[in-house]
Design an enzyme around this catalytic site. Structure first.
Site, mmCIF file in Angstrom:
data_model
loop_
_atom_site.group_PDB
_atom_site.id
_atom_site.type_symbol
_atom_site.label_atom_id
_atom_site.label_comp_id
_atom_site.label_asym_id
_atom_site.label_seq_id
_atom_site.Cartn_x
_atom_site.Cartn_y
_atom_site.Cartn_z
ATOM 1 N N TYR A 1 -48.670 -24.908 -44.815
ATOM 2 C CA TYR A 1 -48.755 -25.403 -46.204
ATOM 3 C C TYR A 1 -49.550 -24.462 -47.100
ATOM 4 C CZ TYR A 1 -47.920 -29.730 -43.558
ATOM 5 O OH TYR A 1 -47.444 -30.676 -42.697
ATOM 6 N N LYS B 1 -51.353 -37.157 -32.294
ATOM 7 C CA LYS B 1 -52.691 -36.826 -32.801
ATOM 8 C C LYS B 1 -53.854 -37.122 -31.834
ATOM 9 C CE LYS B 1 -51.806 -35.848 -37.470
ATOM 10 N NZ LYS B 1 -50.636 -36.408 -38.156
ATOM 11 N N ASP C 1 -44.737 -45.859 -36.831
ATOM 12 C CA ASP C 1 -45.286 -44.529 -36.584
ATOM 13 C C ASP C 1 -46.807 -44.646 -36.614
ATOM 14 O OD1 ASP C 1 -46.175 -41.949 -36.624
ATOM 15 O OD2 ASP C 1 -44.878 -41.265 -38.259
ATOM 16 N N TYR D 1 -45.129 -40.555 -44.612
ATOM 17 C CA TYR D 1 -45.068 -39.220 -44.018
ATOM 18 C C TYR D 1 -44.810 -39.372 -42.523
ATOM 19 C CZ TYR D 1 -46.236 -34.725 -42.082
ATOM 20 O OH TYR D 1 -46.159 -33.555 -41.388
#
Ligand SMILES: *Cc1c(COP(=O)(O)O)cnc(C)c1O
Length: 426
Positions: A18, A269, A239, A145
């Site tokens: 990014y 994560k 999610d 997201y």
């Protein structure tokens, strides 16, 4: 301060995430890390206020995880899961099945969050295909997201994400606002009345939309989605890559807090405590049964090379040990209470739109795009690593962060925003 040689030589070759490579400031070279601290090559020490993108929940180099990975390295670092089996993956699958509520019992391993969501989407589509129905689209939400790969980009917020850039190349999904009351639930019901037959399922980040700006919603929203999913025969995919595994403090998973049983859950994560890449897509018994058949083409058509990597699974098993042996959820709740008290003063500052805390997530939201470089520099000067994005400065500390660390982080955040706010006023 001179940078290490590896940094100077490697810099022009590493393409950063990014990041506009022409203008971006140099990243900070890190020499080592321990507990909540990063030690930079120049000797400075920073508290990691965001746990390396929310992953490092037990702090860096927790000895229990290190030992588990070291032992695994000496016996079996990796072996393919196609046709071969190993103890760490099989143990981890059992433990995740036991830990997740209801009959979320069937674990498919992969190596990143995006791929875990891709697998969930493929699972849902193929579940219907196996039953002779072509339902391949998804209902998803503004502010959501779910990853950076092409299928997952298609279920991200279309305006916030990279959608517009890739228009035409992405699957077209149905994107709506999260329903927050009965009227909105009814309106969404009408939409599904028209389009429900084309949809395989609903994809949502439960309770907190993370990368979309740390936006919270109530259990009602998820309960409404469960009702709509049942009425319109859609699979409900949670999610939990960000919120799962203790971040919210009240339970290990958001689905438990909301009292809602999803059909498929994704985790990544924090799964290995921030040590190794690993992800899992976990399906209910009904979904798994939808793949049982005499037809080999009804098998789930996916298989990442490094799925169920033994080092990653050993780290994840050790991480789950720590959740059992140490009071992580209580620690997350305590961090939340402390953030609530210490971030509150920022609410009064000109330019601040909102201050909010849920679990061990603390957010200061500004009234426009955050001056990311300025805020992050100011926090670094206070000894804290944070990465503001969109309109927020936020923290997701390691769940082992002690009171002093949390105070240090929160005070750095408030100071950074105060200075910016004061300068803006003059
Ligand atoms: C980070 C994240 C992902 C993507 O995970 P990667 O490992 O970066 O591919 C997906 N969903 C949510 C909710 C996330 O926070």
């Amino acid at each position: 301060m001179t940078a290490p040689d590896w940094f100077d030589k490697g810099r022009k070759h590493v393409w950063l995430p990014y990041t506009q490579m022409q203008t971006a400031r140099a990243p900070l070279p890190v020499a080592s890390a321990a507990g909540t601290r990063l030690r930079l090559s120049d000797g400075r020490e920073l508290i990691d206020g965001i746990s390396s993108w929310w992953a490092c929940v037990h702090g860096y180099r927790h000895p229990h995880i290190e030992d588990a990975v070291r032992r695994q390295l000496e016996t079996l670092p990796h072996v393919m899961l196609g046709g071969l089996a190993h103890e760490q993956a099989y143990t981890l699958a059992q433990r995740l099945a036991a830990l997740l509520p209801g009959d979320l019992d069937h674990v498919f391993f992969s190596d990143s969050g995006s791929v875990a969501v891709e697998v969930a989407m493929k699972m849902a589509s193929q579940y219907w295909l196996n039953r002779g129905r072509r339902r391949v689209k998804f209902l998803c939400f503004k502010g959501g997201y779910h990853g950076d790969t092409f299928a997952t980009m298609s279920v991200c917020d279309p305006d916030e994400g990279m959608h517009s850039l890739f228009k035409g190349a992405l699957l077209e999904q149905i994107v709506v606002n999260l329903p927050t009351n009965a009227a909105q639930e009814a309106a969404l019901g009408e939409l599904l009345e028209q389009h429900g037959k084309d949809l395989a399922g609903i994809v949502v980040e439960p309770l907190v939309q993370g990368a979309g700006g740390m936006v919270f919603h109530d259990p009602f929203t998820l309960q409404a989605l469960r009702r709509l999913a049942d009425t319109h025969e859609l699979l409900l995919i949670f999610d939990e890559i960000f919120v799962g595994l203790g971040r919210l403090g009240d339970a290990m998973f958001a689905c438990e807090i909301a009292g809602v049983q999803p059909d498929i859950v994704t985790l990544s994560k924090a799964l290995t405590g921030g040590t190794l890449p690993l992800a899992a897509t976990i399906a209910s018994r009904r979904i798994h049964e939808g793949f049982l058949s005499d037809d080999p083409m009804h098998a789930l058509m996916h298989g990442p090379t490094y799925m169920g990597n033994a080092l990653g699974c050993a780290a994840a098993n050790a991480s789950l040990d720590l959740f059992e042996q140490e009071p992580r959820l209580a620690q997350a709740r305590a961090i939340g209470r402390q953030l609530q008290a210490l971030l509150e003063p920022a609410r009064e500052l000109p330019g601040v739109r909102d201050v909010r805390v849920r679990g061990a997530i603390g957010v200061i939201q500004l009234d426009g795009p955050a001056p990311a470089d300025r805020l992050s520099e100011s926090c670094i000067a206070s000894g804290v690593w944070l990465r503001p994005f969109r309109d927020i400065l936020y923290t997701t500390p390691p769940l082992v962060a002690q009171e002093e660390d949390v105070a240090h982080i929160a005070n750095a955040m408030v100071a950074a925003v105060s200075e910016w706010s004061a300068d803006r006023a003059t």
